[in-house]
Design an enzyme around this catalytic site. Sequence first.
Site, short mmCIF file in Angstrom:
data_model
loop_
_atom_site.label_atom_id
_atom_site.label_comp_id
_atom_site.label_asym_id
_atom_site.label_seq_id
_atom_site.Cartn_x
_atom_site.Cartn_y
_atom_site.Cartn_z
CG HIS A 86 -0.55 0.28 2.50
ND1 HIS A 86 -0.24 -0.70 3.41
CD2 HIS A 86 -0.32 1.45 3.14
CE1 HIS A 86 0.15 -0.14 4.55
NE2 HIS A 86 0.12 1.17 4.41
CG ASP A 224 0.30 -4.09 2.78
OD1 ASP A 224 0.87 -3.58 1.80
OD2 ASP A 224 -0.52 -3.48 3.48
CB SER A 631 2.68 1.54 6.51
OG SER A 631 1.47 1.07 6.99
N1 ARG Z 1 -4.61 0.39 7.38
C1 ARG Z 1 -3.30 0.43 6.80
C2 ARG Z 1 -2.71 1.85 6.98
O1 ARG Z 1 -3.27 2.65 7.63
C3 ARG Z 1 -3.28 -0.06 5.39
C4 ARG Z 1 -4.02 0.75 4.39
C5 ARG Z 1 -4.01 0.31 2.97
N2 ARG Z 1 -4.96 -0.71 2.66
C6 ARG Z 1 -6.27 -0.53 2.31
N3 ARG Z 1 -7.01 -1.58 2.11
N4 ARG Z 1 -6.83 0.64 2.15
O2 ARG Z 1 -2.13 2.47 6.14
N1 ASP Z 2 -1.25 1.33 7.84
C1 ASP Z 2 -0.58 2.41 8.53
C2 ASP Z 2 0.44 3.11 7.64
O1 ASP Z 2 0.26 3.20 6.45
C3 ASP Z 2 0.03 1.95 9.80
C4 ASP Z 2 -0.89 2.14 10.96
O2 ASP Z 2 -1.67 3.12 10.97
O3 ASP Z 2 -0.81 1.35 11.87
O4 ASP Z 2 1.37 3.71 8.10
#
Ligand code: ARG
Ligand code: ASP
Length: 707
Positions: A86, A224, A631
């Site tokens: 991502h 990921d 991330s």
């Molecule tokens: N939750 C994770 C972060 O905050 C991954 C986000 C990307 N994935 C998604 N399905 N939108 O960045």
């Molecule tokens: N998914 C998040 C990021 O892109 C990490 C988190 O918020 O825990 O940095």
Amino acid sequence: MKKNLPLLFLLLAGVLSPVARADEGMWLPALISQRIGDMQAKGFRLTAEDIYSVNQASLKDAVVLFGGGCTGELVSADGLLLTNHHCGYSYIQKHSSIAHDYLKDGFWAMDRSGELPNKGLTVSFLDRMEDVTGIVLQGYDERTMDERQRDSVVHANGARLIRQAVADGKGLRASVEALFYGNAYYLFVYRVFSDVRLVAAPPSSIGKFGGDTDNWMWPRHTGDFSIFRIYADKDNNPAEYAPDNVPYHPKKFFRISRAGVQEGDFTMIYGCPGSTKEYVTSDEVRYVSETSDPRKIALRTLRLDIQKKYMDADPAVRIQYASKNASVANAWKKWQGEARGIARMKTVAAKEAYERCFRQWAEGTAYEGVLDTLARWYAIRNPYYLASEYYVETARSVELLQLAAAVENALSTAKEPSAAVGELADAFFKDWYLPIDRESFDALMEAFAREVPAELQPAFFKEILKEKGSVAAIGDELFGQSLFTDAARVKALTKADLEQVRQDPACRLQRAFYAWYKEELMPVVGAANERIRLAYRRYMRGQMAFEPDKVFYPDANLTLRVAYGHVKGYSPADGAYYPPVSTVKGIIEKDNPDIYDYDIPQRLRDLYARGGIDTQPVCFLATNHTSGGNSGSPVLNADGDLVGINFDRVWEGTMSDIAYDPAFCRNISLDIRYLLFVVEHIGGAGWLLDEMQFTDPPAKKGKRRAI
Ligand code: ARG
Ligand code: ASP
């Protein structure tokens, strides 16, 4: 003496946090010697100097800030870099089209010549960080100067430090960051590399497996990751992209451990968390969890429903909106977990109790009244601030209006206006689908008209709404008459068309909203925020004086931090318990060819059918305190070797940006062995493994399957 009595009482009453609550904290690498004893007691086998050193290569030299808001780590002597899928997503998307759909099918360079350059992508290595509080405040006299004068002293000294820091050396960037609300200042010096090439990305059915349904959730089975390579000039220095640049040789890269993790194992995360607010007042927490989060969630639900409808109907639209949709959905879901987590933890009530004690303690000290000041300014600010949040989530999210603003700006300021507009138009129209924007306009602006108090709405908007009778009628005229819906017309614009552009309905509407935001909301919000910022400086100092034995960590600000904890499952709800490791078996359980986000590659099904991989770990949970920006961060074991890549947190724990709860806060990491498996067996890119260094003896060529 008197002051200590309430303190004792507070401790007994459980209002104060015990010193260094379990695994909470994002620590400054340069000060890690404060924590190293605790880290070692919890199993870490390296030293503070191994984590951060200015004299010799240390773990920090293998970590980068990736792009503007992620982390990455080096895993080879030739600049090979791992981060999340991502985090690389928008770059993978930019290289994708229906003909070469790297999002869907994945991308695997088969040798270095196949690696793809990415305009605008940079990675930054931290060269050093330094406490410069004394220098930054040189010339400031508390008795004779006011805050404005303090700011200008800080600014001037900071600018000088930055100039000096970047004077010698290619690609240096420096910044002076306020920590603890300006109670300390640190200089950060980075080396920035701008030739960063895409090496590999798994298909989204692995890299984004589970999509937004599984996002922020456990059990998780997302692979990921994406792989990049840093290039440098012949002297190993940062350089703009050039075909004859060569792979960068880092001072340090991580060895990879294939030994895996088990519940209880020590883990350390080295990365760049973006922003947290652990020390704010109950008013701020109440505003976030009871007003801001719910309102923004509702607005984004409107957009997401519209996007989904069209993305499901047309694969081309799915590609166009993949990246936009993911980022809208990501915060939308996080806010839900955050608001619920704060309610569950009763953070507002806990902060109120803390504040009552603080007030009592603060009587007669320099901190008396600081909470009243904060409360007063929040009360003034919040209605205006909420309106500005509405602006961002409504008018400012209409893509047509964004394009209009960008083109107007390019025509009036760019050196080569026509070329700049051409570029803007190409990027915009590649990923724009009119029906989505058109429907979103109606839904968002109707919510704006309905929910923002009339006296705060822009006069221009109220007038046209009255004149046209409905938001839909405004939308019809806007999308019917604006030249910005027509790619060819936009691309043909020259500076001579500036006046016509200014009169375009899209420019007029966006200008009216922007003027309202800048001239009516921001003066109040800005002035209040300034007072709030100053009051927090005092309140922060007060909190430190109030709990003199507690070791505080500064709020995250995208600077490099160390978080440590251990592998651990959790109970998301009564009667349920989640163990901390997921396996390939779970991928097969979720596999469903009829659901886009769960439709795994046939190759994975075939590999599974051959047997032997169902216990292959995919993701694991740990108690590390992380945030957005972490991330892509390396997850290291007790020996500092790479065992995973951090990519998410569990939904029930997303309030950790405001309050960390050891029972619920878990970070989610990709098990490095799943990455190796996918690279070799799905991507057929085993050549990449040959440049990595493993802690266990190398498997014989062709025998790597048993990872
Ligand atoms: N939750 C994770 C972060 O905050 C991954 C986000 C990307 N994935 C998604 N399905 N939108 O960045
Ligand atoms: N998914 C998040 C990021 O892109 C990490 C988190 O918020 O825990 O940095």
